[in-house]
Design an enzyme around this catalytic site. Structure first.
Site, PDB file in Angstrom:
ATOM      1  N   LYS A   1      66.664   4.329  51.315  1.00  0.00           N
ATOM      2  CA  LYS A   1      65.110   3.845  51.153  1.00  0.00           C
ATOM      3  C   LYS A   1      64.987   2.077  51.417  1.00  0.00           C
ATOM      4  O   LYS A   1      66.008   1.630  51.319  1.00  0.00           O
ATOM      5  CB  LYS A   1      64.652   4.225  49.541  1.00  0.00           C
ATOM      6  CG  LYS A   1      64.677   5.711  49.508  1.00  0.00           C
ATOM      7  CD  LYS A   1      63.964   6.234  48.057  1.00  0.00           C
ATOM      8  CE  LYS A   1      63.886   7.713  48.022  1.00  0.00           C
ATOM      9  NZ  LYS A   1      63.148   8.118  46.544  1.00  0.00           N
TER      10      LYS A   1
ATOM     11  N   TYR B   1      55.954  13.571  51.756  1.00  0.00           N
ATOM     12  CA  TYR B   1      56.020  13.789  50.237  1.00  0.00           C
ATOM     13  C   TYR B   1      54.816  14.756  49.979  1.00  0.00           C
ATOM     14  O   TYR B   1      54.484  14.617  49.032  1.00  0.00           O
ATOM     15  CB  TYR B   1      56.160  12.567  49.608  1.00  0.00           C
ATOM     16  CG  TYR B   1      57.242  12.048  49.367  1.00  0.00           C
ATOM     17  CD1 TYR B   1      58.516  12.832  48.760  1.00  0.00           C
ATOM     18  CD2 TYR B   1      57.539  10.736  50.044  1.00  0.00           C
ATOM     19  CE1 TYR B   1      59.576  12.040  48.729  1.00  0.00           C
ATOM     20  CE2 TYR B   1      58.926  10.210  49.468  1.00  0.00           C
ATOM     21  CZ  TYR B   1      59.982  10.485  49.129  1.00  0.00           C
ATOM     22  OH  TYR B   1      61.173  10.244  48.899  1.00  0.00           O
TER      23      TYR B   1
ATOM     24  N   ASN C   1      64.291   4.335  43.289  1.00  0.00           N
ATOM     25  CA  ASN C   1      65.397   4.930  43.447  1.00  0.00           C
ATOM     26  C   ASN C   1      65.911   4.690  44.905  1.00  0.00           C
ATOM     27  O   ASN C   1      65.026   4.890  45.887  1.00  0.00           O
ATOM     28  CB  ASN C   1      66.028   6.413  42.975  1.00  0.00           C
ATOM     29  CG  ASN C   1      65.033   7.354  43.393  1.00  0.00           C
ATOM     30  OD1 ASN C   1      64.830   7.424  44.709  1.00  0.00           O
ATOM     31  ND2 ASN C   1      64.627   8.358  42.862  1.00  0.00           N
TER      32      ASN C   1
ATOM     33  N   HIS D   1      67.034   9.479  49.146  1.00  0.00           N
ATOM     34  CA  HIS D   1      66.536  10.798  49.177  1.00  0.00           C
ATOM     35  C   HIS D   1      67.297  11.755  49.894  1.00  0.00           C
ATOM     36  O   HIS D   1      68.120  11.546  50.681  1.00  0.00           O
ATOM     37  CB  HIS D   1      65.052  10.769  49.968  1.00  0.00           C
ATOM     38  CG  HIS D   1      64.717  12.196  50.133  1.00  0.00           C
ATOM     39  ND1 HIS D   1      63.827  12.868  49.665  1.00  0.00           N
ATOM     40  CD2 HIS D   1      64.933  12.961  51.248  1.00  0.00           C
ATOM     41  CE1 HIS D   1      63.728  13.881  49.911  1.00  0.00           C
ATOM     42  NE2 HIS D   1      64.310  14.431  51.141  1.00  0.00           N
TER      43      HIS D   1
ATOM     44  N   GLU E   1      62.281  18.672  56.869  1.00  0.00           N
ATOM     45  CA  GLU E   1      62.629  17.253  56.778  1.00  0.00           C
ATOM     46  C   GLU E   1      63.303  16.992  58.098  1.00  0.00           C
ATOM     47  O   GLU E   1      62.812  15.535  58.814  1.00  0.00           O
ATOM     48  CB  GLU E   1      63.220  16.917  55.466  1.00  0.00           C
ATOM     49  CG  GLU E   1      62.434  17.203  54.275  1.00  0.00           C
ATOM     50  CD  GLU E   1      63.039  17.065  53.064  1.00  0.00           C
ATOM     51  OE1 GLU E   1      64.318  16.346  53.017  1.00  0.00           O
ATOM     52  OE2 GLU E   1      62.184  17.252  51.989  1.00  0.00           O
TER      53      GLU E   1
END
Ligand code: UDP
Ligand code: MG
Length: 149
Positions: free
Chosen positions: A10, A50, A113, A116, A127
């Site tokens: 991320k 998402y 966080n 992923h 994905e």
């Protein structure tokens, strides 16, 4: 049988120079990098990714965060890649993540966080194809030494 999963380093982890450390953990666990690229995703691209969480209270903040800078998108291959990467990443809330996991090591919060990964074969397939075209994915044999050609 080998399996593929999808993961993201991320934007806060990219900004904090954690890419190498996180990839080292995956590679050490015998996960093979079969796709990798740095992307600065738009809000729309992140929202589509998402989509299952749309309408939840954390969704706008998640979209802001994930579009705030470049992310490293990854396709990883291994015998049990989906569960293995979930285990290496740790629980969603870093405060609850087990010692030794990436989320425990680097936190910092539930909403930010640092990684992923896909939670099922169906999400892995969706994905990977959401972020990678076929010519950005590779098959190759892993060798134990750089001299072993
Ligand atoms: N998230 C959050 N609050 C929540 C649930 C999730 O901020 O109550 C964020 C968190 O950053 C998480 C992401 O939304 O990584 C996606 O949520 P999911 O439940 O799919 O967790 P993950 O699969 O990433 O562990
Ligand atoms: Mg999830």
């Amino acid at each position: 049988m080998s399996q593929r999963t999808f993961a993201i380093v991320k934007p806060n982890a990219v900004r904090s120079a954690l890419v190498g450390e996180i990839l080292r953990r995956y590679e050490t666990a015998r996960l093979k990098i079969v796709g990798a690229k740095l992307v600065h995703a738009s809000r729309e691209k992140v929202a589509g990714f998402y989509a299952e969480h749309e309408g939840r209270p954390f969704f706008p903040g998640l979209v802001d965060f994930m579009s705030s800078g470049p992310i490293l998108v990854l396709a990883l291959e291994g015998d049990n890649a989906i569960a293995d990467v979930r285990a290496l990443n740790g629980a969603t809330d870093p405060a609850k993540a087990a010692p030794g996991t990436i989320r425990h090591a680097f936190g910092p919060t539930m909403g930010s966080n640092v990684v992923h990964s896909s939670d099922s074969p169906e999400s892995a397939a969706r994905e990977i194809s959401y972020w990678f075209s076929a010519d950005e994915l590779f098959s190759y044999a892993q060798k134990s030494s750089v001299a072993d050609v």
